[in-house]
Design an enzyme around this catalytic site. Structure first.
Site, PDB file in Angstrom:
ATOM      1  N   ALA A  83      -2.425   1.222   3.107  1.00  4.84           N
ATOM      2  CA  ALA A  83      -1.175   1.740   3.661  1.00  4.84           C
ATOM      3  C   ALA A  83      -0.250   2.268   2.570  1.00  4.84           C
ATOM      4  O   ALA A  83       0.533   3.195   2.813  1.00  4.84           O
ATOM      5  CB  ALA A  83      -0.466   0.655   4.465  1.00  4.84           C
ATOM      6  N   SER A 214      -3.323  -0.164   7.407  1.00  2.00           N
ATOM      7  CA  SER A 214      -4.060  -0.855   6.348  1.00  2.00           C
ATOM      8  C   SER A 214      -5.065  -1.798   6.987  1.00  2.00           C
ATOM      9  O   SER A 214      -4.710  -2.581   7.874  1.00  2.00           O
ATOM     10  CB  SER A 214      -3.105  -1.646   5.455  1.00  2.00           C
ATOM     11  N   CYS A 339       4.423  -8.277  -1.932  1.00  2.00           N
ATOM     12  CA  CYS A 339       4.622  -7.308  -3.015  1.00  2.00           C
ATOM     13  C   CYS A 339       5.808  -7.658  -3.894  1.00  2.00           C
ATOM     14  O   CYS A 339       5.956  -7.134  -4.991  1.00  2.00           O
ATOM     15  CB  CYS A 339       4.810  -5.903  -2.429  1.00  2.00           C
TER      16      CYS A 339
END
Length: 393
Positions: A83, A214, A339
């Site tokens: 993604a 994703s 992340c």
């Protein structure tokens, strides 16, 4: 699916499905058949022999499975590495295609709580001369369609708003936004990485022009994703990776047959389970929340009802956030987006919906999924209650 007995519970119990999901066994089995000499291993771009034809057929079958998940045409699916690449291709590609006809100007609308895979490319485009409007969420983490309408300008070349927020789980009304953008002739991009298998996706009905997926968020392998690019009327995007003209010139590179196959099977399973799996996971999520909602100082972050089935984001206001996370050793949970997990800064998403630094740092994201069991939920409830009570005394 066979549930594990309490005595066989793995520790820590995995409750971080929003970060990644385990590969479904059926997906792994299908992938294994496309790796070795005895399987369909060839380069799908090798069209001069049987091996290549078989690989191409496998990839195109998978492309069709992803398209079916979105109610799209298989020709509208562009394979990417995930993604993040899909977001970059959509944002940079659409903006640069617009610049080919408009040497100056250009305006992008997005939200302040997008994934970094959107926010960072938007910031880069800002450095290239594009102006950007970053919409603020309401206290529940939703972006309202009227905010999008009010932000549009004559030179708006792209709107990008995520469907399900990856930290909060809050759902925004992308169909209403799509209608607004379509009426104004502005391309509309949706980051739907958290949506597949949780909510119905229909790019035609929702009037979406570009959509990112994703595989590893829906029980497929890491390293593979897709970008939906509408064909009728066509949406122009400029390629970001050059070197062979694969994927109809939009994304060069030899396709990983086994990963494409894995994403295809994962997409087919997401479609097949959509009527039953989200309801089961929602019941488990509500069971978990019901078991801890009376703890002192706890509050739910995000929308109470417009929320993805597996997401719980909670602020433990009377606890030290870092100590809380370290103390929950029996659970695999997170303090926010995977992340950003290396950052010590409070979540920008939680800050944007009005939490203080202390509240944001005392918040946890718990996310349930396909393999979560009642036994695991009950174990998590008891563990959280025990840890919080110890920290408060």
């Amino acid at each position: 699916m066979t549930e594990r007995q309490p005595s066989a519970l793995q520790t820590p119990v995995y409750l971080d499905y929003a970060a990644t999901t385990p590969v479904d066994p059926a997906v792994a089995e299908a992938m294994a058949k496309h790796l070795t000499r005895g399987g369909v291993f060839a380069n799908p771009a090798s069209r001069s022999h049987l091996y290549g034809w078989q690989a191409e057929e496998a990839v195109e079958t998978a492309r069709g499975q992803v398209a079916t998940l979105l109610n799209a045409d298989p020709r509208e699916i562009v394979w990417t590495s995930g993604a993040t690449e899909a977001d970059n291709l959509a944002l940079k590609g659409a903006a640069q295609a617009w610049r080919e006809d408009n040497p100056t100007g250009g305006h992008i609308v997005t939200s302040a709580i997008e994934h970094k895979a959107v926010l960072d490319p938007v910031q880069w485009l800002e450095g290239q001369g594009f102006s950007v409007t970053r919409l603020a969420p309401d206290a529940s983490g939703q972006i309202q369609p009227e905010q999008v309408r009010a932000a549009l300008r004559p030179d708006t070349c792209l709107v990008s708003v995520m469907h399900i927020n990856n930290e909060l789980g809050t759902v925004s009304d992308v169909a209403a936004m799509g209608a607004i953008c379509r009426a104004q002739g502005v391309p509309f991009h949706v980051d739907a990485a958290q949506s597949a298998g949780k909510l119905a996706l229909d790019v035609a009905a929702q009037q979406i022009d570009l959509l990112s997926l994703s595989a590893h968020k829906m029980y497929g392998p890491k390293g593979i994703g897709a970008l939906y690019v509408r064909r009728d009327p066509s949406v122009r995007i400029a390629a970001q990776i050059h070197g062979g003209g694969h994927e109809r010139g939009m994304r060069s590179g030899t396709l990983p047959t086994h990963q494409c196959v894995g994403m295809g099977v994962a997409a087919a399973q997401a479609s097949a389970h959509l009527e039953t799996e989200p309801a089961r996971i929602t019941a488990l999520r509500d069971r978990l929340w019901g078991g801890i909602a009376d703890l002192p100082g706890i509050r739910l972050n995000g929308h109470a009802t417009e929320r993805a089935c597996g997401h719980l984001n909670m602020a433990f206001g009377d606890c030290d956030g870092e100590l809380l996370l370290l103390s929950l050793r029996e659970l695999a949970v997170s303090s926010g987006s995977a992340c950003n997990s290396a950052s010590l800064s409070p979540s920008y998403v939680l800050k944007a919906i009005g939490l203080s630094d202390a509240q944001a740092q005392a918040s946890l994201r718990v996310s349930l999924g396909r393999y979560t069991t009642e036994q695991e939920v009950d174990f998590a409830v008891e563990h959280i209650r025990s840890v919080v009570k110890k920290l408060l005394h």
